[in-house]
Structures are given as structure tokens and as C-alpha cells.
Design an enzyme around this catalytic site. Structure first.
Site, PDB file in Angstrom:
ATOM      1  N   ARG A  98      41.273  47.406  33.671  1.00 38.21           N
ATOM      2  CA  ARG A  98      42.487  46.759  33.161  1.00 38.21           C
ATOM      3  C   ARG A  98      42.161  45.503  32.365  1.00 38.21           C
ATOM      4  O   ARG A  98      43.002  45.016  31.619  1.00 38.21           O
ATOM      5  CB  ARG A  98      43.432  46.438  34.329  1.00 38.21           C
ATOM      6  CG  ARG A  98      44.167  47.655  34.872  1.00 38.21           C
ATOM      7  CD  ARG A  98      44.975  47.337  36.109  1.00 38.21           C
ATOM      8  NE  ARG A  98      44.133  47.219  37.286  1.00 38.21           N
ATOM      9  CZ  ARG A  98      44.591  47.089  38.535  1.00 38.21           C
ATOM     10  NH1 ARG A  98      45.901  47.028  38.742  1.00 38.21           N
ATOM     11  NH2 ARG A  98      43.766  47.008  39.560  1.00 38.21           N
ATOM     12  N   LYS A 194      59.574  48.285  30.393  1.00 40.66           N
ATOM     13  CA  LYS A 194      59.650  47.242  31.417  1.00 40.66           C
ATOM     14  C   LYS A 194      59.139  45.916  30.877  1.00 40.66           C
ATOM     15  O   LYS A 194      58.372  45.868  29.907  1.00 40.66           O
ATOM     16  CB  LYS A 194      58.828  47.644  32.645  1.00 40.66           C
ATOM     17  CG  LYS A 194      57.314  47.669  32.391  1.00 40.66           C
ATOM     18  CD  LYS A 194      56.537  48.098  33.607  1.00 40.66           C
ATOM     19  CE  LYS A 194      55.028  48.112  33.299  1.00 40.66           C
ATOM     20  NZ  LYS A 194      54.221  48.590  34.419  1.00 40.66           N
ATOM     21  N   THR A 225      50.281  48.592  43.234  1.00 41.12           N
ATOM     22  CA  THR A 225      51.245  48.151  44.248  1.00 41.12           C
ATOM     23  C   THR A 225      52.483  49.040  44.299  1.00 41.12           C
ATOM     24  O   THR A 225      53.333  48.861  45.167  1.00 41.12           O
ATOM     25  CB  THR A 225      51.691  46.707  43.976  1.00 41.12           C
ATOM     26  OG1 THR A 225      52.346  46.639  42.703  1.00 41.12           O
ATOM     27  CG2 THR A 225      50.498  45.754  43.984  1.00 41.12           C
ATOM     28  N   GLY A 227      55.053  49.095  42.498  1.00 41.92           N
ATOM     29  CA  GLY A 227      56.312  48.471  42.112  1.00 41.92           C
ATOM     30  C   GLY A 227      56.949  49.141  40.909  1.00 41.92           C
ATOM     31  O   GLY A 227      58.156  49.440  40.906  1.00 41.92           O
TER      32      GLY A 227
END
Length: 312
Positions: A98, A194, A225, A227
């Protein structure tokens, strides 16, 4: 390539479960190695059999902790010093991927640093799956065989018997991946847009496309996570989707991930076994990548093309 160079497969501590499957598929014995640990936590990987003149494949995912990466680097160095003919690092999950660019001031480009460390340790080739960003292949000065979990997931999706599928990307960055799935499955695609309040925290989310009366398949390279994926699933159901499932190559599942998945609108979540599960979940299932890596290892060893297998 020397035809007399034997094929030997070794494992790091973190990925023994997967390497054992790979060895069964290749029909070779798992190489003998050990990793003694000193009292202060320092460890010293070593090979317990001769590897002189051999094609040495070392399988190790580099998920946290950083000890997994360091163990891989030390094993590569040990193989080089033991006169291995070729050293190939098979990294099912490539950690630090990442960090592929400098997106704000005063940060490292971690993926490039890891590539440099692997090269400096003496690796001759890299085999990995679903890098977070394709351009990471260019960080290396050795060949990189970049496999895709889609080769495993798409046949599985086709056999699920879902009536009206639509492919979804949980964020704009994953549209290329989602488009590949949609093209190969002959379906439409939708995108979740998002905004992040900060790392691992999702702000607002909107849906681009129609999911009403559809069975949604969300695809991603990893779930950390959970989310984003949980919030996206709730949005899909709110917009009229029949069901929502997620497919991701790597299940990091950090922090509250398990609880978020269990409490979400997701019906099922599928991963490859590039990272071992931390605990049980009724919704989480795994599809083994062992045969895919085994076939790649054999073709690399025989100097055969792998593009026909994994590049669509």
C-alpha cells in the site's frame, strides 16, 4: 537453465500450512529448514540439507509482523551463501504494497524499499499474487510473476448459481479489477465512491450504478479492518440488492474486522489462503491458492510460459 539443477521448495515459519499444500501439488518433499530463536528474540533461519546448484523456491507471505519479511530476507541470503543455482521468492501476500507512492510529504515509499531489500539479499525472481498496485512490479530489477486471484474466483462465482450478478468495486481505485471480473463474467459493474477521514476510517460513501434486484459480488485485493466492505454492503442492500458477497485475495482482518463482517449485510466473504485465519467466522470462507502457485513454480522451473494460465 541447467537441466540437472534440482527443484527444492522451502517454507518460512508463517506460511508452512500453504507450502505443505504446494509441495503436495508439485509432488515434491518439503525442504528441510529450521529457524532457531535466541533468548532475545533474534532468529537465524538455516537450511538443513544441501541446496548447492538447486532451484530454491522459498514460500513466505510478508504480513505483519515484520519478522516474516526479515525471515524471508535471511533465508534468501542463506540460500545465496549456500551456492543455490536460482533463488525464487514466492510471496503469496506482498506486505507494504500500500506504500507504493509518496502521497503526502515526509513519508517513505515502502514497497520500493522492500523491493530493494529483496534484490540486495540475492533473489533472482519473485512470484506473488494480487499486488495492491500493478506498478510495484517495476520496482524490481528481476522478473516478477504477478498472479491474479481472479483465476480462482471467477470459476467459483460461475458455479455459485446466482441469478442476476453485478460486480462492484468498493472504491474508485479498484475499478480496473472490477471491470476485469465484469468483462469475464459478462455482467454490469457498479462503483462505490468513498472519502476517508483518515487511514482505515471511511467517511462518506455513495453508489454509482444500479444494484436493485441484483446479487452483488464485491471484489478487492485485500480486506484489512473491513470498514469499507461492511459499509458498502449496507449501502448495496439499502439500494435494493438481493444479496452481497465479497471476494478478496488477502484477508488481513485486523482489529474489529471479524466483528464488522459478522454484523454486516455481507452474506459471505471469500479469501485465498495467502494469510492464515486468526479465528473462526460463519461468513468467512477460504479458497486455496496452492495449486495456482504449484503450477507456476513448475512452469518457472521448466522455463515454460505462465501467461496462458494467469493473464487474461
Amino acid at each position: 537453465m541447467s537441466k540437472k539443477a534440482p527443484l527444492k521448495i522451502f517454507t518460512g515459519t508463517a506460511t508452512r500450512y500453504l507450502t505443505t499444500e504446494i509441495c503436495k501439488s508439485v509432488n515434491v518433499d518439503l525442504g528441510k529448514s529450521s529457524c532457531p530463536v535466541f533468548a532475545d528474540g533474534e532468529f537465524e533461519p538455516c537450511f538443513e540439507e544441501t541446496i548447492r546448484g538447486a532451484h530454491v523456491f522459498i514460500v513466505q507471505s510478508t504480513f505483519p509482523t515484520a519478522d516474516n519479511l526479515l525471515e524471508l530476507l535471511l533465508m534468501i541470503d542463506a540460500a545465496k551463501r549456500a551456492s543455490a543455482y536460482k533463488i525464487i521468492a514466492c510471496i503469496p501476500y506482498f506486505g507494504y504494497a500500500r506504500q507504493d507512492r509518496k502521497d503526502k510529504p515526509r513519508v517513505s515509499i515502502g514497497a520500493k524499499l522492500i523491493a530493494d531489500l529483496l534484490s540486495a539479499s540475492g533473489v533472482d525472481r519473485i512470484i506473488t499474487m494480487d499486488l495492491h498496485a500493478d506498478q510495484i512490479q517495476g520496482f524490481f530489477n528481476v522478473p516478477v510473476d504477478h498472479l491474479f486471484a481472479s483465476a480462482l474466483f471467477i470459476p467459483f462465482i460461475q458455479n455459485m448459481g446466482l441469478r442476476d450478478i453485478v460486480i462492484a468495486s468498493p472504491d474508485v481505485g479498484g475499478t480496473k479489477r472490477a471491470n476485469t471480473y465484469a468483462r469475464m463474467l459478462g455482467t454490469d459493474m457498479v462503483i462505490c465512491h468513498k472519502s476517508r477521514a483518515k487511514a482505515n476510517v471511511v467517511g462518506n460513501m455513495t453508489l454509482i450504478g444500479d444494484v436493485r434486484d441484483k446479487d452483488v459480488i464485491m471484489v478487492d485485493d485485500m480486506i484489512d479492518t473491513a470498514g469499507t466492505i461492511a459499509k458498502a454492503a449496507g449501502l448495496m442492500i439499502k439500494e435494493g440488492a438481493n444479496s452481497v458477497r465479497a471476494f478478496a485475495a488477502h484477508g488481513l482482518l485486523s482489529g474489529p474486522a471479524y466483528e464488522r463482517i459478522e454484523e454486516s449485510a455481507l452474506q459471505e466473504v471469500y479469501f485465498t489462503n495467502s494469510i492464515p485465519p486468526k479465528k473462526e467466522s460463519t461468513k468467512i470462507k477460504y479458497i486455496s491458492a496452492a495449486d495456482a502457485f504449484a503450477e507456476t513454480i513448475q512452469r518457472v522451473y521448466k522455463n515454460e510460459s505462465i501467461s496462458s494460465l494467469f493473464y487474461k
